[in-house]
Design an enzyme around this catalytic site. Sequence first.
Site, PDB file in Angstrom:
ATOM      1  N   TYR A 233      13.595  28.612 -80.203  1.00 56.12           N
ATOM      2  CA  TYR A 233      14.842  29.322 -79.899  1.00 56.12           C
ATOM      3  C   TYR A 233      15.816  29.266 -81.065  1.00 56.12           C
ATOM      4  O   TYR A 233      16.257  30.302 -81.576  1.00 56.12           O
ATOM      5  CB  TYR A 233      15.473  28.736 -78.631  1.00 56.12           C
ATOM      6  CG  TYR A 233      16.893  29.162 -78.387  1.00 56.12           C
ATOM      7  CD1 TYR A 233      17.227  30.510 -78.255  1.00 56.12           C
ATOM      8  CD2 TYR A 233      17.925  28.222 -78.293  1.00 56.12           C
ATOM      9  CE1 TYR A 233      18.536  30.913 -78.034  1.00 56.12           C
ATOM     10  CE2 TYR A 233      19.237  28.616 -78.065  1.00 56.12           C
ATOM     11  CZ  TYR A 233      19.532  29.953 -77.934  1.00 56.12           C
ATOM     12  OH  TYR A 233      20.828  30.348 -77.711  1.00 56.12           O
ATOM     13  N   LYS A 237      16.901  32.300 -83.678  1.00 59.31           N
ATOM     14  CA  LYS A 237      18.312  32.703 -83.707  1.00 59.31           C
ATOM     15  C   LYS A 237      18.880  32.543 -85.121  1.00 59.31           C
ATOM     16  O   LYS A 237      19.671  33.379 -85.578  1.00 59.31           O
ATOM     17  CB  LYS A 237      19.133  31.865 -82.724  1.00 59.31           C
ATOM     18  CG  LYS A 237      18.887  32.198 -81.256  1.00 59.31           C
ATOM     19  CD  LYS A 237      19.344  33.593 -80.862  1.00 59.31           C
ATOM     20  CE  LYS A 237      20.833  33.698 -80.734  1.00 59.31           C
ATOM     21  NZ  LYS A 237      21.267  35.039 -80.232  1.00 59.31           N
TER      22      LYS A 237
END
Length: 469
Positions: A233, A237
């Site tokens: 994640y 990002k």
Amino acid sequence: MEMDNAVKFFQGKTILITGATGFLAKVFVEKILRLQPNVNKLYLLVRASNNKSATQRLYDEIISTELFKILRSNWGSKFDALISSRVKAVAGDISFENLGLNDSELREEMRKKIQIIVNVAASTDFGERYDAALGINTFGAFNVLNFGKKCDKLKLFLHISTAYVCGEETGIILENGENLKRRNDVNIFEEKRLAEEQLSQLQNQCIPDKAITSSMKEFGLERAKMNGWPNTYVFTKAMGEMLLGKFKGDLPLVIIRPTIIASTYKQPFPGWIEGVRTIDVVLVNYGKGKLTCFPGNLNSALDVIPVDMVVNAMVVAMEVHYAQHQYSCETIYHVGTSSKNPLKFSDLRNVVHYYFTKNPWIDTNGQKVEVGKLIVVFYLINILCCQRFEKIYTNLNRRVKFILRLAEFYKPYSFFTGIFDDRNLEGLQRVAEERGIDLAEFNFDSRSIDWEDYIMNSHIPGLLNQGLL
């Protein structure tokens, strides 16, 4: 009474919001409609096969939620008319070029009218399969930017990232892109190629879809850790931010980096939450008596921020940066609590124990579940203990396996020693005051949070109200 400048700002504005069915985006949409019903249009990008299905998702997953009860009550019989006139659900997918907008007429309408883009879409699963996470968090953000560049009236691109793009840095973490620039050795397009190659190889082996998904998840974690990030994640990002910074051109870019987002603090009412958020996995399982120990450092701060404070920071940043027309500018804001009002792990443990002692969970047999104070152990010791279990038992029992999974899941957060500097956010508050923005209505000052009151009287009751406990 004169209209607040932030409220006045949204009058007549046309805004594209991606990730519209997500937790943060819903709170943002509700806030805009409640305070400024004369917004021109909110285009909500929703994953759906067509616009009719997108509209159905709008009503089923957004408008019908408890979050909108105050707005619904205020407007009464005119509520549906408000929604139909101000909100338009659009079928699309940021993983595709032109956001997957197949309706060329609608696409052209949006291109001519959109003034602000708010990119909230994200896959927040820490262990998402790598191709999917790249498609949304990295190249999805890139696709939204490229669509924005085609919009005739676009004046501002606001992107929601995460404070944890910093990886596992320690000390004071500044509100700038320097921590990412130091990692310019990451070849983002090569990461995409590697993910596609890995997927192709797996598909050619004719193995079950479940096995492919598992392998792609493992591959994402492997690539993240190899490049210095704790999970897929935050790695994807971070790469999304890198692409935006590199290719934004002269478009004003505002990046909001929230920490761990939790339930509403005050608006539209305290304690609204949807789904089990990051810290809630621990709270729920502790309250049910399923979790007695947890890996962590009692002196560490768990950087949690209520969702409505994140939305308030978004709204104020939009008004200020749109008004200033700072072209070619990139501004980053940390929205968290570790700098001004840290929630110590030890304090969270004590408050949660007090709550469930006073309000014990009733199990399926109608019995009260008694909880002891959560035992917080240093991660390495915990792993060693679990390894002892492995030597004693050939098959770990379910509870030990569960604790091991939590240990791995929370390690980057329960042992995080960084403090997110928020001087840019402080500056935003000062400018907002100068511009006549009501910082009681648009509060994002973490010093105003009373942690014991919030957890006891808002957050945990909110989990109960949603049936999450």
